[in-house]
Design an enzyme around this catalytic site. Structure first.
Site, short mmCIF file in Angstrom:
data_model
loop_
_atom_site.label_atom_id
_atom_site.label_comp_id
_atom_site.label_asym_id
_atom_site.label_seq_id
_atom_site.Cartn_x
_atom_site.Cartn_y
_atom_site.Cartn_z
CE LYS A 71 -2.58 0.88 3.86
NZ LYS A 71 -2.07 -0.39 4.25
CB THR A 73 5.17 0.16 -2.61
OG1 THR A 73 5.81 -0.37 -1.57
CG2 THR A 73 6.16 -0.01 -3.92
NE ARG A 94 -0.46 4.72 8.61
CZ ARG A 94 -0.58 3.38 8.87
NH1 ARG A 94 -0.95 3.12 10.05
NH2 ARG A 94 -0.29 2.49 7.87
CE LYS A 105 4.19 -2.42 7.35
NZ LYS A 105 3.23 -1.38 7.81
CB ALA A 273 -5.36 0.99 10.59
CG PHE A 301 -3.68 -2.93 9.21
CD1 PHE A 301 -2.44 -3.59 8.90
CD2 PHE A 301 -3.74 -2.34 10.36
CE1 PHE A 301 -1.17 -3.60 9.63
CE2 PHE A 301 -2.76 -2.43 11.54
CZ PHE A 301 -1.40 -3.14 11.01
CG PHE A 381 4.76 -9.56 -6.20
CD1 PHE A 381 5.49 -10.04 -5.28
CD2 PHE A 381 3.73 -8.46 -5.94
CE1 PHE A 381 5.76 -9.30 -4.11
CE2 PHE A 381 3.95 -8.01 -4.51
CZ PHE A 381 4.73 -8.37 -3.75
CD1 TRP A 409 8.97 -2.90 -4.73
CD2 TRP A 409 10.13 -3.81 -6.35
NE1 TRP A 409 10.04 -3.68 -4.13
CE2 TRP A 409 10.62 -4.30 -5.09
CE3 TRP A 409 10.30 -4.37 -7.51
CZ2 TRP A 409 12.08 -4.85 -4.96
CZ3 TRP A 409 11.80 -5.44 -7.45
CH2 TRP A 409 12.35 -5.58 -6.16
#
Length: 556
Positions: A71, A73, A94, A105, A273, A301, A381, A409
Site C-alpha cells: 500500500k 509503495t 504516516r 514488519k 489502524a 491495513f 510481482f 516497484w
C-alpha cells in the site's frame, strides 16, 4: 535487481529547500533537520488557510497477508506517477513505529523504485515526533501518580485510573504491570500497564488537531480516571495540558521529505489502524491540499479498518472530501485469501485468485458505500501470470470498477502512468458524493452494529451489560455524538485472524470500550486484539546491525 535499501542509498536526493519550492514553500518556512528533512513552520501554514483545496486521493487495500500488498509503495508510486503526467502532486504518509521496524514488519517507507527517502532516518528516530509523543504521554502518567502521592486533592480513585503508560516498542511483558511497589516513598501500589506509542490517545490527538490551541484543548479533555463517585478527572484538572503542549510544539509541525524521484512527501504522525485510527495527521493533509493539486494519502491495513476510519473519523472531523480511492491488491495476496499456503504462491493458480477476489470485492463494495469512486491497483510481482492478472481485471469489471496493473516497484513512476491517468479521470468526472457510514446522532451501540454489519458483514456485535451500560453512561455525559474507532485484527473481516476471504454470519465480540475524549472518538476493542504488540519468535531486530562501513543492514 538491487535491494530496497541499496536503491534508497543510491538515490540522488535534492536539498529539502528545493523540494519545498516545488510546492511554493519558501526556505524561510522550513525548519531544516539536516539537508534532506524539514518541518513546515506553523506560521507559514496559517497563511494558507484561505487557499482552495486540491483533490484528495485515498490509497487503501485488501486485508493484509504475509504475501504482502504494498500500500505504501503504491501511494508513493501514484504520487510520482501523477507528477510524471504533469500534475502538481504531493503524498502524505504516516511515520513508521519502531515496534514493527524491530518486530515482524521491518521498515515502512515504500519499496523498490517507489520509496520515500532518507529511508533509514524515516524508519528510526526521524525528527523525534514519536519521542515527543511518548514523553508527553508519560509526563501525564507521572503527574497522575504524583498527585495521588501528595494528598490526592482531586480524590482520584487509584482503582479507576484509566491512563496507561506507553513506549514505542513491542514488549508483551509490559501489557499488565503493578507500579509503585517498594514502600511508602514510592507511592500507592496499583495495577497499570503499557500500550505502544502509536496506540496513545496523544498520537491520535496530534493527528487530529488543527493547531496548537486545538492541541492543548484536546490534551486538556483527556480523561485520566474517575473518582469514587465515578465522575471523570481530566488532564486539565491536573494542570498537565500546558506542559504536554510544550513537549509537542515542534512535533505538531508536518515533516517534509521526498520520493526517489524528488517529489514532495509529507510524513507526519502514525496511529496504528487496528488499535487506533490509522491515518497521518490532519495538519499535514490540509497543508498538502493547500499546496498541491492532487494529494495522495494512505490509511492503514485493509479498507475495513483504515479506509472506514479515514472516512468516518478523519474526514468527518476535519471536513475533508475525498475525490477517489485506490484499492491495492496483489495476485499473491489474493491467492492466500483463496486458500493457498505461502510456500505455494509461486505456482499459477487462477482458481485460487478467483476465489480470493471475494475479499477484494467486499472492499470495493464497502468503499462505494461512502460515495467515493474506486479503482483497483494490481501491485505487480514478477511471478504473476497473464491468466491470473486477467482474472482480477475481469472480476473488477464485474464489480463496476477498473483494475490497473502497476509496476512502480520495478519501474517507478513509469509503472504507474496508467493508474495516474485513471485516477485523474475519476476525479475529473466528478463522481464523488462522499458521506460517512453513520450520523453523529446515531446511538453509540448502533454505530458499532452499523460498522459490524455493513463493513464486516457480521450478523451482529456482542457486548455484555457492562459494556452497554458504559456506552449509555457516556451518552448521558455528552459523548454520544462521537464516532467509533474499532480495534480489531487487521487480517480478517471477522475477529478471527485465520478467517480469510469474505466471511459472513459471524459475531463481533466487544471485549472493552475506552473513551478517548481528547481525540474525540470511542475505542471499541474486539476479540483478542492487543494494544501492546509482542515480538515474534525471530524479530527483525535480530538481523539489524551496522556493517564495516557504518551503514545499517537488515532494516529493510
Amino acid at each position: 535487481m538491487a535491494s530496497d535499501i541499496e536503491i534508497a542509498r543510491a538515490a540522488s536526493m535534492q536539498p529539502i529547500n528545493e523540494v519545498g519550492e516545488k510546492l511554493g514553500i519558501p526556505p524561510s518556512a522550513l525548519e531544516n533537520y539536516g539537508k534532506t528533512k524539514a518541518k513546515v513552520r506553523a506560521d507559514f501554514i496559517e497563511t494558507l488557510k484561505d487557499r482552495p483545496d486540491g483533490k484528495l486521493i485515498l490509497v487503501t487495500a485488501i486485508n493484509p497477508t504475509p504475501a504482502g500488498e504494498g500500500k505504501t509503495t503504491t501511494t508513493v508510486g501514484l504520487g510520482d506517477g501523477l507528477n510524471r503526467i504533469g500534475k502538481k502532486a504531493a503524498i502524505c504518509l504516516r511515520e513508521p513505529s519502531l515496534g514493527p521496524c524491530f518486530g515482524m514488519k521491518g521498515g515502512a517507507a515504500g519499496g523498490g523504485h517507489a520509496q520515500v527517502v532518507p529511508m533509514e532516518d524515516i524508519n528510526l528516530h526521524f525528527t523525534g515526533d514519536f519521542h515527543a509523543i511518548t514523553s508527553a504521554h508519560n509526563l501525564l502518567s507521572a503527574l497522575i501518580d504524583n498527585h495521588i502521592y501528595w494528598g490526592n486533592e482531586l480524590e482520584i480513585d487509584p482503582r479507576r485510573v484509566v491512563w496507561r503508560r506507553v513506549m514505542d516498542m513491542n514488549d508483551r511483558a509490559l501489557r499488565q504491570i503493578v507500579c509503585s511497589l517498594g514502600g511508602v516513598a514510592n507511592g500507592f501500589p496499583r495495577e497499570a500497564g503499557f500500550d505502544i506509542t502509536v496506540a496513545s490517545e496523544i498520537m491520535a490527538i496530534l493527528c487530529l488537531a488543527t493547531d496548537l490551541d486545538d492541541l492543548q484543548r484536546r490534551l486538556g479533555d483527556i480523561i485520566i480516571g474517575y473518582r469514587r463517585d465515578k465522575t471523570a478527572v481530566t488532564a486539565r484538572d491536573l494542570n498537565a495540558d500546558g506542559a504536554m503542549t510544550v513537549l509537542l510544539k515542534e512535533a505538531m509541525q508536518p515533516n517534509l521529505v521526498q520520493t526517489l524521484e524528488n517529489n514532495p512527501a509529507f510524513i507526519h504522525g502514525g496511529p496504528f489502524a487496528n488499535i487506533a485510527h490509522g491515518c497521518n495527521s490532519v495538519i499535514a493533509t490540509q497543508t498538502a491540499l493547500k499546496l498541491a493539486d492532487y494529494v495522495v494519502t494512505e490509511a492503514g491495513f485493509g479498507a475495513d479498518l483504515g479506509a472506514e476510519k479515514f472516512f468516518d473519523i478523519k474526514c468527518r472531523k476535519a471536513g475533508l472530501e475525498p475525490s477517489a480511492a485506490v484499492i491495492v491488491a496483489t495476485i499473491r495476496a489474493l491467492k492466500m485469501n483463496g486458500g493457498v499456503k505461502k510456500d505455494e504462491l509461486g505456482a499459477e493458480n487462477v482458481a485460487a485468485v478467483k476465489q480470493g477476489c471475494a475479499n477484494l470485492g467486499r472492499h470495493i463494495d464497502n468503499v462505494k458505500q461512502f460515495g467515493v469512486p474506486v479503482v483497483v491497483a494490481i501491485n505487480h510481482f514478477s511471478g504473476d501470470t497473464e491468466a491470473e492478472i486477467a482474472a482480477v481485471k475481469a472480476y473488477a469489471t464485474e464489480h463496476g470498477v477498473e483494475a490497473v496493473l502497476c509496476r512502480h516497484w520495478a519501474d517507478g513512476s513509469a509503472g504507474t502512468e496508467e493508474l495516474a491517468r485513471k485516477v485523474v479521470q475519476l476525479v475529473e468526472n466528478g463522481g464523488a458524493q462522499f458521506g460517512p457510514l453513520y450520523s453523529d446522532d446515531m446511538p453509540l451501540f448502533e454505530k458499532i452494529q452499523t460498522i459490524c454489519r455493513r463493513i464486516y458483514r457480521a450478523d451482529d456485535a456482542a457486548a455484555d451489560k457492562a459494556v452497554r451500560d458504559q456506552l449509555k453512561k457516556w451518552t448521558e455525559d455528552g459523548f454520544g455524538n462521537l464516532p467509533i474507532c474499532m480495534a480489531k485484527t487487521q487480517y480478517s473481516f471477522s475477529t478471527d485472524p485465520n478467517l480469510r476471504g469474505a466471511p459472513t454470519g459471524h459475531i463481533v465480540p466487544i471485549r472493552e470500550v475506552r473513551l478517548s475524549a481528547g481525540a474525540g472518538f470511542i475505542v471499541v476493542i474486539c476479540g483478542e486484539i492487543m494494544t501492546m504488540p509482542g515480538l515474534p519468535r525471530v524479530p527483525s531486530a535480530n538481523h539489524i546491525r551496522l556493517d564495516e562501513a557504518g551503514l545499517i543492514e537488515g532494516l529493510f
